[in-house]
Design a protein around this motif. Sequence first.
Motif, PDB file in Angstrom:
ATOM      1  N   CYS A   1       0.862  -1.171   0.000  1.00  0.00           N
ATOM      2  CA  CYS A   1       0.000   0.000   0.000  1.00  0.00           C
ATOM      3  C   CYS A   1       0.903   1.227   0.000  1.00  0.00           C
ATOM      4  CB  CYS A   1      -0.918  -0.009   1.224  1.00  0.00           C
ATOM      5  SG  CYS A   1      -2.168   1.294   1.169  1.00  0.00           S
ATOM      6  N   TYR A   2       0.915   1.899  -1.130  1.00  0.00           N
ATOM      7  CA  TYR A   2       1.763   3.079  -1.253  1.00  0.00           C
ATOM      8  C   TYR A   2       1.104   4.272  -0.547  1.00  0.00           C
ATOM      9  CZ  TYR A   2       4.197   0.102  -4.510  1.00  0.00           C
ATOM     10  OH  TYR A   2       4.884  -0.935  -5.063  1.00  0.00           O
TER      11      TYR A   2
ATOM     12  N   HIS B   1       0.106   7.098  -1.292  1.00  0.00           N
ATOM     13  CA  HIS B   1      -0.980   7.850  -1.928  1.00  0.00           C
ATOM     14  C   HIS B   1      -2.231   6.989  -2.143  1.00  0.00           C
ATOM     15  CE1 HIS B   1       0.624   5.693  -5.359  1.00  0.00           C
ATOM     16  NE2 HIS B   1      -0.435   6.068  -6.068  1.00  0.00           N
ATOM     17  N   GLN B   2      -2.226   5.719  -1.669  1.00  0.00           N
ATOM     18  CA  GLN B   2      -3.337   4.807  -1.905  1.00  0.00           C
ATOM     19  C   GLN B   2      -4.078   4.474  -0.615  1.00  0.00           C
ATOM     20  OE1 GLN B   2      -0.971   1.591  -3.563  1.00  0.00           O
ATOM     21  NE2 GLN B   2      -1.831   1.971  -5.602  1.00  0.00           N
ATOM     22  N   LYS B   3      -5.358   4.115  -0.789  1.00  0.00           N
ATOM     23  CA  LYS B   3      -6.145   3.590   0.312  1.00  0.00           C
ATOM     24  C   LYS B   3      -6.138   2.068   0.287  1.00  0.00           C
ATOM     25  CE  LYS B   3      -9.508   7.339   0.502  1.00  0.00           C
ATOM     26  NZ  LYS B   3     -10.929   7.677   0.362  1.00  0.00           N
ATOM     27  N   THR B   4      -5.897   1.518  -0.890  1.00  0.00           N
ATOM     28  CA  THR B   4      -5.991   0.077  -1.112  1.00  0.00           C
ATOM     29  C   THR B   4      -4.648  -0.469  -1.587  1.00  0.00           C
ATOM     30  OG1 THR B   4      -8.285   0.397  -1.785  1.00  0.00           O
ATOM     31  CG2 THR B   4      -7.271  -1.701  -2.358  1.00  0.00           C
ATOM     32  N   LYS B   5      -4.328  -1.664  -1.128  1.00  0.00           N
ATOM     33  CA  LYS B   5      -3.078  -2.312  -1.550  1.00  0.00           C
ATOM     34  C   LYS B   5      -3.073  -2.605  -3.047  1.00  0.00           C
ATOM     35  CE  LYS B   5      -1.464  -4.880   2.453  1.00  0.00           C
ATOM     36  NZ  LYS B   5      -1.157  -6.201   2.975  1.00  0.00           N
ATOM     37  N   SER B   6      -1.894  -2.576  -3.628  1.00  0.00           N
ATOM     38  CA  SER B   6      -1.667  -3.055  -4.987  1.00  0.00           C
ATOM     39  C   SER B   6      -1.057  -4.441  -4.851  1.00  0.00           C
ATOM     40  CB  SER B   6      -0.696  -2.138  -5.736  1.00  0.00           C
ATOM     41  OG  SER B   6      -1.264  -0.859  -5.890  1.00  0.00           O
TER      42      SER B   6
END
Length: 164
Positions: free
Chosen positions: A45-46, A48-53
Amino acid sequence: MAETRNVIADYLNIAESGVTEEYALMGVGITKLDESFGAQSEGKCYIHQKTKSNSIKSYEEEFSFESELISDEKVVMALYNVGRNNLTGKEAEKDYIRVETFRPISGAENTYAARKFRVAVEVSDCSGDGGENLTVSGSLKAVGDFVDGKFDKTTKKFTALGES
């Protein structure tokens, strides 16, 4: 229309020696043989994200089996003997071929798309209640990558893709 289980034919090398091949159909006595791809994922999860990649990083392929203990069925006994004799390491490994009979090879009679696996045979149980049939269960666990190819059901010969 959905395919039924019988369109996948499973063969186990039951030869005693690692030098020869004697593939036998995993049929009579085998009541269940399921494929689990065992995809292993990794996620981040970077900031700037809310959700994991997520991405898939590897597979832990496994084929769970159940069978009746039928003493004159070579495949069943080959599996049973791994557990009975407490075989380990290379002695517990076999070659296993999964044939997709719904994918015939054009121009080659009785030949179908197939994958060849080296598997570690893990026998987990031999059980049965009073008056009931004995059952043997466990898993065929992939050792390394499978080899893609074709299988001739008449000659029981596997040929890797790219080979003649």
